[in-house]
Scaffold this active site. Structure first.
Site, mmCIF file in Angstrom:
data_model
loop_
_atom_site.group_PDB
_atom_site.id
_atom_site.type_symbol
_atom_site.label_atom_id
_atom_site.label_comp_id
_atom_site.label_asym_id
_atom_site.label_seq_id
_atom_site.Cartn_x
_atom_site.Cartn_y
_atom_site.Cartn_z
ATOM 1 N N HIS A 63 8.663 -5.024 -19.845
ATOM 2 C CA HIS A 63 9.571 -5.322 -19.666
ATOM 3 C C HIS A 63 10.652 -5.400 -20.219
ATOM 4 C CE1 HIS A 63 7.985 -3.738 -15.812
ATOM 5 N NE2 HIS A 63 7.430 -4.101 -15.614
ATOM 6 N N HIS A 93 12.637 -15.157 -22.804
ATOM 7 C CA HIS A 93 12.583 -13.518 -23.695
ATOM 8 C C HIS A 93 14.307 -13.061 -23.596
ATOM 9 C CE1 HIS A 93 13.527 -14.091 -19.151
ATOM 10 N NE2 HIS A 93 14.551 -13.284 -18.965
ATOM 11 N N HIS A 95 16.644 -9.677 -22.863
ATOM 12 C CA HIS A 95 17.749 -8.177 -22.379
ATOM 13 C C HIS A 95 18.385 -8.119 -23.872
ATOM 14 C CE1 HIS A 95 15.506 -9.546 -18.350
ATOM 15 N NE2 HIS A 95 16.285 -10.627 -18.547
ATOM 16 N N GLU A 105 22.662 -9.488 -19.763
ATOM 17 C CA GLU A 105 22.955 -9.052 -18.344
ATOM 18 C C GLU A 105 24.373 -9.217 -17.459
ATOM 19 O OE1 GLU A 105 18.736 -10.522 -17.385
ATOM 20 O OE2 GLU A 105 18.990 -7.955 -17.010
ATOM 21 N N HIS A 118 16.390 -15.723 -22.309
ATOM 22 C CA HIS A 118 16.357 -16.447 -21.112
ATOM 23 C C HIS A 118 15.215 -17.704 -21.881
ATOM 24 C CE1 HIS A 118 18.477 -13.240 -18.620
ATOM 25 N NE2 HIS A 118 19.841 -13.797 -18.847
ATOM 26 N N THR A 198 16.582 -11.627 -12.714
ATOM 27 C CA THR A 198 17.420 -10.520 -12.923
ATOM 28 C C THR A 198 16.434 -9.180 -13.196
ATOM 29 O OG1 THR A 198 17.451 -11.057 -15.295
ATOM 30 C CG2 THR A 198 19.195 -11.544 -13.946
ATOM 31 N N VAL A 199 15.380 -9.866 -12.714
ATOM 32 C CA VAL A 199 14.259 -7.988 -12.572
ATOM 33 C C VAL A 199 13.401 -8.575 -11.167
ATOM 34 C CG1 VAL A 199 14.213 -8.471 -15.050
ATOM 35 C CG2 VAL A 199 12.286 -9.523 -13.500
HETATM 36 N N1 LIG Z 1 4.234 -12.691 -8.170
HETATM 37 C C1 LIG Z 1 4.384 -13.961 -7.659
HETATM 38 C C2 LIG Z 1 5.738 -14.011 -6.809
HETATM 39 O O1 LIG Z 1 6.436 -13.658 -8.178
HETATM 40 C C3 LIG Z 1 6.537 -15.591 -9.158
HETATM 41 C C4 LIG Z 1 7.543 -15.048 -9.919
HETATM 42 O O2 LIG Z 1 8.195 -13.845 -10.577
HETATM 43 C C5 LIG Z 1 7.262 -13.381 -11.902
HETATM 44 C C6 LIG Z 1 7.714 -13.546 -12.921
HETATM 45 N N2 LIG Z 1 8.850 -13.763 -13.448
HETATM 46 C C7 LIG Z 1 9.272 -14.292 -14.505
HETATM 47 O O3 LIG Z 1 8.203 -15.612 -14.292
HETATM 48 C C8 LIG Z 1 10.557 -14.204 -14.869
HETATM 49 C C9 LIG Z 1 11.373 -15.057 -14.876
HETATM 50 C C10 LIG Z 1 12.953 -15.206 -15.280
HETATM 51 C C11 LIG Z 1 13.230 -13.853 -14.900
HETATM 52 S S1 LIG Z 1 15.216 -14.067 -15.553
HETATM 53 N N3 LIG Z 1 15.284 -12.149 -16.136
HETATM 54 O O4 LIG Z 1 15.851 -13.933 -14.527
HETATM 55 O O5 LIG Z 1 15.564 -14.922 -16.487
HETATM 56 C C12 LIG Z 1 12.834 -13.375 -14.397
HETATM 57 C C13 LIG Z 1 11.861 -12.773 -14.209
HETATM 58 ZN ZN LIG Z 2 15.934 -12.734 -17.893
#
Ligand SMILES: NCCOCCOCCNC(=O)c1ccc(S(N)(=O)=O)cc1
Ligand SMILES: [Zn+2]
Length: 262
Positions: A63, A93, A95, A105, A118, A198-199
Site C-alpha cells: 500500500h 511512510h 502517500h 491526503e 507521515h 487514513t487507511v
Molecule cells: N491489525 C491490528 C490492529 O490494528 C493496528 C493498527 O493498524 C496497523 C497498521 N497500520 C498502521 O500502522 C498505520 C499507521 C499510520 C497510518 S496514517 N496514513 O494514518 O499515517 C496508517 C496506518
Molecule cells: Zn499515512
C-alpha cells in the site's frame, strides 16, 4: 474485500463495507480551511528528539513503503504541541498520486499537494504497545509533512536509493542510521486536530500535527515512488505499480482545527 487497496473495486469508496469506521465521527484526512483554524496561543511548539540508530528496515506493504524504527524503548520521541507526554517513533511512510498535480491526503483551502510524508508515533507513557495505543483516542500522533515539486531533496535520496531493494510487495531491507528530522521543514508552524488512520482499519486514535510548510522534492524523485510495485514478485495477476495511495478528504463533523501560528 480483505485486500483493500486504492482501485475502484477495493478503494476508499468501498472501505466502509469491511471497515464501518470509514463513516465515523473523526476520520482523516481533511481539507484544512485556514480561515476556520483557531489560533491557540497556549499551544507550545512540538519537539522531535530522534536517534538515528532507531532506524531498522525499509519495507513495501503493497500500500506504501515505510521505514520501521525500533520502538522497544523511548529512544526517538515527539513531545509538545497538542500532545500530553511523549510519543514514541514507530514508522514513516508516504502517500502520492499518479502525477505531480495531486496525491497528498490533507488539503489546504481545497488545494492539493503532490505528496505527503507521515511520521507515526504512539503514546508510550500511557500504553504498552503500538497496537494497544492504536485502539485509544489519544494513542497515536502523526506528523504530516506536505511534499511540493522543486529542488532535488538530498535527504530523500537515501530512501529513494533503497527502493530498488523493496520493489515488490512484502519485500524488506535493512535501513539504518537515519534521522527523520532531516525531512522536516525549517518552519515548525502546524495545524492540529483529532483524526484517524487514513487507511484501514481507520482507527480514530490519531492526534494529527500537519505542518504548514511543505518540503521540496524533485519530480524525478516523486516519479520513483510510482515505480514501486503494489504486487508481489510472483503475483499471478499482472504486476501493478503503486500509482496512487491517497484517501480523499473526509467530513469534519464539527471538529475544530487549531493553528500554532497567527
Ligand atoms: N491489525 C491490528 C490492529 O490494528 C493496528 C493498527 O493498524 C496497523 C497498521 N497500520 C498502521 O500502522 C498505520 C499507521 C499510520 C497510518 S496514517 N496514513 O494514518 O499515517 C496508517 C496506518
Ligand atoms: Zn499515512
Amino acid at each position: 474485500m480483505n485486500n483493500w487497496g486504492y482501485a475502484d473495486h477495493n478503494g476508499p469508496n468501498v472501505w466502509h463495507e469491511l471497515f464501518p469506521l470509514a463513516n465515523g465521527e473523526r476520520q482523516s484526512p481533511i481539507d484544512i480551511i485556514t480561515t476556520a483554524a483557531i489560533h491557540d496561543p497556549s499551544l507550545p511548539p512540538f519537539n522531535v528528539d530522534y536517534d538515528p540508530s532507531s532506524a531498522k528496515v525499509i519495507m513495501n506493504s503493497g500500500h506504501t513503503f515505510s521505514i520501521e524504527f525500533d520502538d522497544g524503548e523511548d529512544k526517538s520521541v515527539v513531545r509538545g504541541g497538542p500532545l500530553h507526554g511523549s510519543y514514541r517513533l514507530r514508522q514513516l511512510h508516504f502517500h502520492w498520486g499518479p502525477c505531480d498535480d495531486y496525491g497528498a491526503e490533507h488539503k489546504v483551502d481545497g488545494r492539493d499537494y503532490p505528496g505527503e510524508l507521515h511520521i507515526v508515533h504512539w503514546n508510550s507513557e500511557k500504553y504498552s504497545s503500538f497496537v494497544d495505543a492504536a485502539q485509544k483516542p489519544d494513542g497515536l500522533a502523526v506528523l504530516g509533512i506536505f511534499l511540493k515539486i522543486g529542488e532535488h531533496n538530498v535527504n530523500l535520496e537515501k530512501i529513494t536509493n533503497a527502493l530498488d531493494d523493496i520493489n515488490f510487495k512484502g519485500k524488506q531491507s535493512s535501513f539504518t542510521n537515519f534521522d527523520p528530522s532531516c525531512l522536516l521543514p525549517v518552519c515548525k508552524d502546524f495545524w492540529t486536530y483529532p483524526g484517524s488512520l487514513t487507511v484501514p482499519p481507520l482507527l480514530e486514535s490519531v492526534m494529527w500535527i500537519v505542518l504548514k510548510d511543505p518540503i521540496a522534492v524533485s519530480s524525478r524523485q516523486l516519479s520513483r515512488f510510482r515505480r514501486v510495485f503494489s504486487t508481489t514478485e510472483t503475483d499471478e495477476t499482472e504486476s501493478c505499480y503503486m500509482a496512487k495511495n491517497y484517501r480523499p478528504v473526509q467530513p469534519l463533523k464539527g471538529r475544530n482545527v487549531r493553528a500554532s501560528f497567527l
